[in-house]
Design a protein around this motif. Structure first.
Motif, PDB file in Angstrom:
ATOM      1  N   ASN A   1      -6.472  -4.220  -0.075  1.00  0.00           N
ATOM      2  CA  ASN A   1      -7.758  -3.642   0.305  1.00  0.00           C
ATOM      3  C   ASN A   1      -8.901  -4.438  -0.306  1.00  0.00           C
ATOM      4  O   ASN A   1      -8.678  -5.505  -0.881  1.00  0.00           O
ATOM      5  CB  ASN A   1      -7.803  -2.163  -0.122  1.00  0.00           C
ATOM      6  CG  ASN A   1      -7.559  -1.990  -1.611  1.00  0.00           C
ATOM      7  OD1 ASN A   1      -7.942  -2.812  -2.426  1.00  0.00           O
ATOM      8  ND2 ASN A   1      -6.901  -0.887  -1.979  1.00  0.00           N
ATOM      9  N   GLU A   2     -10.101  -3.897  -0.197  1.00  0.00           N
ATOM     10  CA  GLU A   2     -11.281  -4.608  -0.697  1.00  0.00           C
ATOM     11  C   GLU A   2     -11.219  -4.847  -2.202  1.00  0.00           C
ATOM     12  O   GLU A   2     -11.786  -5.819  -2.708  1.00  0.00           O
ATOM     13  CB  GLU A   2     -12.571  -3.817  -0.377  1.00  0.00           C
ATOM     14  CG  GLU A   2     -12.836  -3.626   1.087  1.00  0.00           C
ATOM     15  CD  GLU A   2     -12.158  -2.374   1.656  1.00  0.00           C
ATOM     16  OE1 GLU A   2     -11.548  -1.577   0.887  1.00  0.00           O
ATOM     17  OE2 GLU A   2     -12.211  -2.195   2.879  1.00  0.00           O
TER      18      GLU A   2
ATOM     19  N   ASN B   1      -7.783 -11.106  -5.394  1.00  0.00           N
ATOM     20  CA  ASN B   1      -6.705 -11.338  -6.362  1.00  0.00           C
ATOM     21  C   ASN B   1      -5.399 -11.673  -5.647  1.00  0.00           C
ATOM     22  O   ASN B   1      -4.651 -12.547  -6.097  1.00  0.00           O
ATOM     23  CB  ASN B   1      -6.519 -10.125  -7.264  1.00  0.00           C
ATOM     24  CG  ASN B   1      -7.690  -9.942  -8.206  1.00  0.00           C
ATOM     25  OD1 ASN B   1      -8.363 -10.902  -8.575  1.00  0.00           O
ATOM     26  ND2 ASN B   1      -7.938  -8.718  -8.596  1.00  0.00           N
ATOM     27  N   VAL B   2      -5.117 -10.994  -4.541  1.00  0.00           N
ATOM     28  CA  VAL B   2      -3.913 -11.295  -3.757  1.00  0.00           C
ATOM     29  C   VAL B   2      -4.006 -12.709  -3.192  1.00  0.00           C
ATOM     30  O   VAL B   2      -3.048 -13.485  -3.247  1.00  0.00           O
ATOM     31  CB  VAL B   2      -3.704 -10.255  -2.629  1.00  0.00           C
ATOM     32  CG1 VAL B   2      -2.627 -10.707  -1.653  1.00  0.00           C
ATOM     33  CG2 VAL B   2      -3.342  -8.896  -3.223  1.00  0.00           C
ATOM     34  N   ILE B   3      -5.157 -13.067  -2.650  1.00  0.00           N
ATOM     35  CA  ILE B   3      -5.364 -14.402  -2.080  1.00  0.00           C
ATOM     36  C   ILE B   3      -5.169 -15.482  -3.144  1.00  0.00           C
ATOM     37  O   ILE B   3      -4.608 -16.540  -2.880  1.00  0.00           O
ATOM     38  CB  ILE B   3      -6.791 -14.527  -1.484  1.00  0.00           C
ATOM     39  CG1 ILE B   3      -6.970 -13.605  -0.301  1.00  0.00           C
ATOM     40  CG2 ILE B   3      -7.119 -15.972  -1.117  1.00  0.00           C
ATOM     41  CD1 ILE B   3      -6.154 -13.946   0.895  1.00  0.00           C
TER      42      ILE B   3
ATOM     43  N   LEU C   1      -1.289 -12.686   5.268  1.00  0.00           N
ATOM     44  CA  LEU C   1      -2.257 -11.626   5.578  1.00  0.00           C
ATOM     45  C   LEU C   1      -2.780 -11.787   7.005  1.00  0.00           C
ATOM     46  O   LEU C   1      -2.950 -10.802   7.732  1.00  0.00           O
ATOM     47  CB  LEU C   1      -3.414 -11.629   4.575  1.00  0.00           C
ATOM     48  CG  LEU C   1      -3.110 -10.966   3.246  1.00  0.00           C
ATOM     49  CD1 LEU C   1      -4.192 -11.279   2.226  1.00  0.00           C
ATOM     50  CD2 LEU C   1      -2.948  -9.461   3.416  1.00  0.00           C
ATOM     51  N   ALA C   2      -3.015 -13.028   7.407  1.00  0.00           N
ATOM     52  CA  ALA C   2      -3.442 -13.283   8.789  1.00  0.00           C
ATOM     53  C   ALA C   2      -2.333 -12.886   9.766  1.00  0.00           C
ATOM     54  O   ALA C   2      -2.597 -12.253  10.793  1.00  0.00           O
ATOM     55  CB  ALA C   2      -3.817 -14.750   8.966  1.00  0.00           C
TER      56      ALA C   2
ATOM     57  N   ILE D   1       3.031  -5.056   7.887  1.00  0.00           N
ATOM     58  CA  ILE D   1       2.431  -4.336   6.766  1.00  0.00           C
ATOM     59  C   ILE D   1       2.379  -5.248   5.544  1.00  0.00           C
ATOM     60  O   ILE D   1       3.419  -5.697   5.067  1.00  0.00           O
ATOM     61  CB  ILE D   1       3.239  -3.062   6.442  1.00  0.00           C
ATOM     62  CG1 ILE D   1       3.207  -2.106   7.630  1.00  0.00           C
ATOM     63  CG2 ILE D   1       2.705  -2.392   5.177  1.00  0.00           C
ATOM     64  CD1 ILE D   1       4.085  -0.874   7.465  1.00  0.00           C
ATOM     65  N   PRO D   2       1.173  -5.513   5.011  1.00  0.00           N
ATOM     66  CA  PRO D   2       1.064  -6.301   3.776  1.00  0.00           C
ATOM     67  C   PRO D   2       1.112  -5.382   2.560  1.00  0.00           C
ATOM     68  O   PRO D   2       0.604  -4.253   2.602  1.00  0.00           O
ATOM     69  CB  PRO D   2      -0.312  -6.953   3.912  1.00  0.00           C
ATOM     70  CG  PRO D   2      -1.114  -5.965   4.704  1.00  0.00           C
ATOM     71  CD  PRO D   2      -0.127  -5.276   5.622  1.00  0.00           C
ATOM     72  N   ARG D   3       1.720  -5.866   1.487  1.00  0.00           N
ATOM     73  CA  ARG D   3       1.810  -5.084   0.253  1.00  0.00           C
ATOM     74  C   ARG D   3       1.479  -5.948  -0.959  1.00  0.00           C
ATOM     75  O   ARG D   3       2.088  -6.995  -1.167  1.00  0.00           O
ATOM     76  CB  ARG D   3       3.218  -4.524   0.069  1.00  0.00           C
ATOM     77  CG  ARG D   3       3.546  -3.397   1.007  1.00  0.00           C
ATOM     78  CD  ARG D   3       2.717  -2.177   0.643  1.00  0.00           C
ATOM     79  NE  ARG D   3       3.088  -1.032   1.425  1.00  0.00           N
ATOM     80  CZ  ARG D   3       2.254  -0.380   2.223  1.00  0.00           C
ATOM     81  NH1 ARG D   3       1.008  -0.781   2.355  1.00  0.00           N
ATOM     82  NH2 ARG D   3       2.646   0.677   2.875  1.00  0.00           N
ATOM     83  N   ALA D   4       0.532  -5.472  -1.759  1.00  0.00           N
ATOM     84  CA  ALA D   4       0.298  -6.048  -3.079  1.00  0.00           C
ATOM     85  C   ALA D   4       1.345  -5.425  -3.993  1.00  0.00           C
ATOM     86  O   ALA D   4       1.636  -4.233  -3.893  1.00  0.00           O
ATOM     87  CB  ALA D   4      -1.110  -5.718  -3.566  1.00  0.00           C
ATOM     88  N   ILE D   5       1.939  -6.243  -4.859  1.00  0.00           N
ATOM     89  CA  ILE D   5       2.990  -5.755  -5.749  1.00  0.00           C
ATOM     90  C   ILE D   5       2.460  -5.780  -7.176  1.00  0.00           C
ATOM     91  O   ILE D   5       1.996  -6.821  -7.662  1.00  0.00           O
ATOM     92  CB  ILE D   5       4.254  -6.633  -5.644  1.00  0.00           C
ATOM     93  CG1 ILE D   5       4.742  -6.697  -4.194  1.00  0.00           C
ATOM     94  CG2 ILE D   5       5.348  -6.100  -6.573  1.00  0.00           C
ATOM     95  CD1 ILE D   5       5.824  -7.739  -3.954  1.00  0.00           C
ATOM     96  N   TYR D   6       2.548  -4.640  -7.829  1.00  0.00           N
ATOM     97  CA  TYR D   6       2.055  -4.491  -9.195  1.00  0.00           C
ATOM     98  C   TYR D   6       3.190  -4.092 -10.131  1.00  0.00           C
ATOM     99  O   TYR D   6       4.130  -3.416  -9.727  1.00  0.00           O
ATOM    100  CB  TYR D   6       0.989  -3.388  -9.264  1.00  0.00           C
ATOM    101  CG  TYR D   6      -0.323  -3.763  -8.641  1.00  0.00           C
ATOM    102  CD1 TYR D   6      -1.364  -4.260  -9.426  1.00  0.00           C
ATOM    103  CD2 TYR D   6      -0.536  -3.617  -7.278  1.00  0.00           C
ATOM    104  CE1 TYR D   6      -2.579  -4.616  -8.851  1.00  0.00           C
ATOM    105  CE2 TYR D   6      -1.749  -3.964  -6.697  1.00  0.00           C
ATOM    106  CZ  TYR D   6      -2.761  -4.458  -7.494  1.00  0.00           C
ATOM    107  OH  TYR D   6      -3.958  -4.804  -6.923  1.00  0.00           O
ATOM    108  N   ASP D   7       3.043  -4.514 -11.379  1.00  0.00           N
ATOM    109  CA  ASP D   7       3.804  -3.931 -12.482  1.00  0.00           C
ATOM    110  C   ASP D   7       2.763  -3.141 -13.250  1.00  0.00           C
ATOM    111  O   ASP D   7       1.923  -3.724 -13.951  1.00  0.00           O
ATOM    112  CB  ASP D   7       4.442  -5.011 -13.345  1.00  0.00           C
ATOM    113  CG  ASP D   7       5.257  -4.415 -14.495  1.00  0.00           C
ATOM    114  OD1 ASP D   7       5.306  -3.165 -14.627  1.00  0.00           O
ATOM    115  OD2 ASP D   7       5.835  -5.187 -15.270  1.00  0.00           O
TER     116      ASP D   7
END
Length: 162
Positions: free
Chosen positions: A9-10, A15-17, A43-44, A52-58
């Motif tokens: 998201n915004e 940070n993902v890029i 993402l494109a 579906i794009p997913r940012a992955i966090y710990d």
């Protein structure tokens, strides 16, 4: 480890890029990195193809990116991309992240199989995929590199204790 998959998201877009799979990539802007397409590229692809794009966090730390969805051309549910930022590689994240993404796919799509392709000499990724239960189909996807296609039977995966 507290692996969390969230939307891109915004708040986390840049940070993902900027998350790179290889230290050398920090100095370059490229569509394809050594083992994976850039997060920008995927993402494109998500936007165009409805993945579906997913940012992955710990916890609160961004560590990776994944994308998945139905490939309308093949009719297969695919793990389109999976990358771990270079500062987090070699720290035991591969298996937990892959499990989290596969679990999400099984829940969202109620699919019986998941497919992926991997650059033929990405031995570290292949080991993790095979440990989860992915098996080569014998097919090759001809993209930027020739990539063997792997298939995971969700029922077999769910019956394992990994």
């Amino acid at each position: 480890m507290n692996i969390i998959l969230t939307e891109v998201n915004e708040k986390n877009f840049w940070n993902v890029i900027n998350l790179k799979s290889d230290l050398d990539q920090e100095k370059r802007i490229q569509i394809f990195e050594r083992w994976v397409g850039s997060n920008t590229f995927f993402l494109a692809a998500c936007q165009v193809y409805g993945f579906i794009p997913r940012a992955i966090y710990d916890g609160e730390t961004l560590i990776g990116f994944a994308s998945h969805g139905l490939n309308k051309e093949t009719g297969r549910y695919e793990l389109i991309s999976l990358m771990l930022g270079h500062p987090f590689q070699g720290k035991g994240y591969g298996l937990p992240i892959l499990k989290a993404v596969i679990d999400e796919m099984a829940e969202i799509y109620s699919c019986k199989e998941v497919y992926l392709s991997v650059i033929y000499n990405n031995e570290a990724a292949i080991r993790i995929y095979e440990k989860i239960g992915f098996k080569p189909t014998g097919e090759i996807e001809e993209g930027h590199h020739p990539e063997p296609i792997y298939r995971l039977d969700i029922n077999e995966y769910l019956s394992q204790k990994i």
